[in-house]
Write a protein that holds these residues in place. Structure first.
Motif, mmCIF file in Angstrom:
data_model
loop_
_atom_site.group_PDB
_atom_site.id
_atom_site.type_symbol
_atom_site.label_atom_id
_atom_site.label_comp_id
_atom_site.label_asym_id
_atom_site.label_seq_id
_atom_site.Cartn_x
_atom_site.Cartn_y
_atom_site.Cartn_z
ATOM 1 N N LEU A 83 0.437 -1.164 0.347
ATOM 2 C CA LEU A 83 -0.063 -0.257 0.294
ATOM 3 C C LEU A 83 1.093 1.188 0.293
ATOM 4 O O LEU A 83 0.325 2.296 -0.687
ATOM 5 N N SER A 84 1.474 1.287 0.241
ATOM 6 C CA SER A 84 3.003 2.331 0.719
ATOM 7 C C SER A 84 3.344 3.049 -0.979
ATOM 8 O O SER A 84 3.477 3.999 -0.773
ATOM 9 N N MET A 85 4.183 1.059 -1.419
ATOM 10 C CA MET A 85 4.395 1.708 -2.457
ATOM 11 C C MET A 85 3.403 2.005 -3.412
ATOM 12 O O MET A 85 3.465 3.216 -4.437
ATOM 13 N N LEU A 86 2.044 1.189 -3.725
ATOM 14 C CA LEU A 86 0.996 1.626 -4.353
ATOM 15 C C LEU A 86 0.777 3.082 -4.259
ATOM 16 O O LEU A 86 0.531 4.252 -5.401
ATOM 17 N N PHE A 87 0.029 4.112 -3.408
ATOM 18 C CA PHE A 87 -0.010 5.182 -2.914
ATOM 19 C C PHE A 87 0.539 6.035 -2.261
ATOM 20 O O PHE A 87 0.194 7.018 -2.939
ATOM 21 N N ALA A 88 1.932 6.198 -1.741
ATOM 22 C CA ALA A 88 2.008 7.338 -0.857
ATOM 23 C C ALA A 88 3.656 7.091 -2.310
ATOM 24 O O ALA A 88 3.807 8.671 -2.081
ATOM 25 N N GLU A 89 4.397 5.888 -2.606
ATOM 26 C CA GLU A 89 5.363 6.244 -3.644
ATOM 27 C C GLU A 89 4.696 6.393 -5.391
ATOM 28 O O GLU A 89 5.664 6.360 -5.724
ATOM 29 N N TYR A 108 -2.242 -6.966 -6.943
ATOM 30 C CA TYR A 108 -3.487 -6.247 -6.755
ATOM 31 C C TYR A 108 -4.028 -7.444 -5.515
ATOM 32 O O TYR A 108 -4.981 -6.521 -5.162
ATOM 33 N N ASP A 109 -3.882 -8.834 -5.723
ATOM 34 C CA ASP A 109 -4.253 -9.598 -5.299
ATOM 35 C C ASP A 109 -4.360 -8.630 -3.119
ATOM 36 O O ASP A 109 -4.725 -8.888 -2.470
#
Length: 129
Positions: A83-89, A108-109
């Motif tokens: 989640l950090s990599m997808l949304f923050a970074e 994705y899962d």
């Protein structure tokens, strides 16, 4: 010849009336649609004192942020990292998969399961209080 001209004039008049009614209705639909839109204010017109106000001083925002932090802490380290990599970074799932040495489908899962867990934890936290 006179009958044909009269017939043409009648058809032209009907067509003109039909066009007027159609345009009138289209204009009404457009105006209704436009009136439902939220008005926006350009940033230049917003008063400076409003921009300087601290949003977190409202109290409710801090409370929601704390609840989200608690729910996030309940996730596994892998889900937190994804989640950090997808949304923050703002990385793509393919980039995250390369970093974690896994398939994009797993990213994705895990994202789906993490968001589902966050929702469940936030809803449970809200019901208890």
């Amino acid at each position: 010849m006179c009958d044909r001209e009269q017939e043409r004039d009648e058809l032209r008049a009907r067509f003109t009336k039909w066009m007027e009614v159609t345009l009138y209705r289209a204009r009404l639909r457009y105006l209704r649609k436009e009136s439902q839109k939220t008005e926006t204010v350009p940033l230049d017109e917003v008063e400076s004192w409003y921009l300087l106000t601290d949003v977190s001083s409202k109290g409710r925002f801090e409370f929601e942020q704390d609840r989200l932090a608690e729910a996030f802490a309940m996730l596994s380290h892998e889900k937190q990292a994804i989640l950090s990599m997808l949304f923050a970074e703002e990385m793509t799932p393919a980039e995250v998969a390369r970093v974690l040495h896994c398939s994009p489908q797993k990213v994705y899962d895990q994202r789906y399961q993490a968001i589902k867990s966050l929702r469940r934890n936030l809803q449970n936290g809200g019901e208890e209080k």
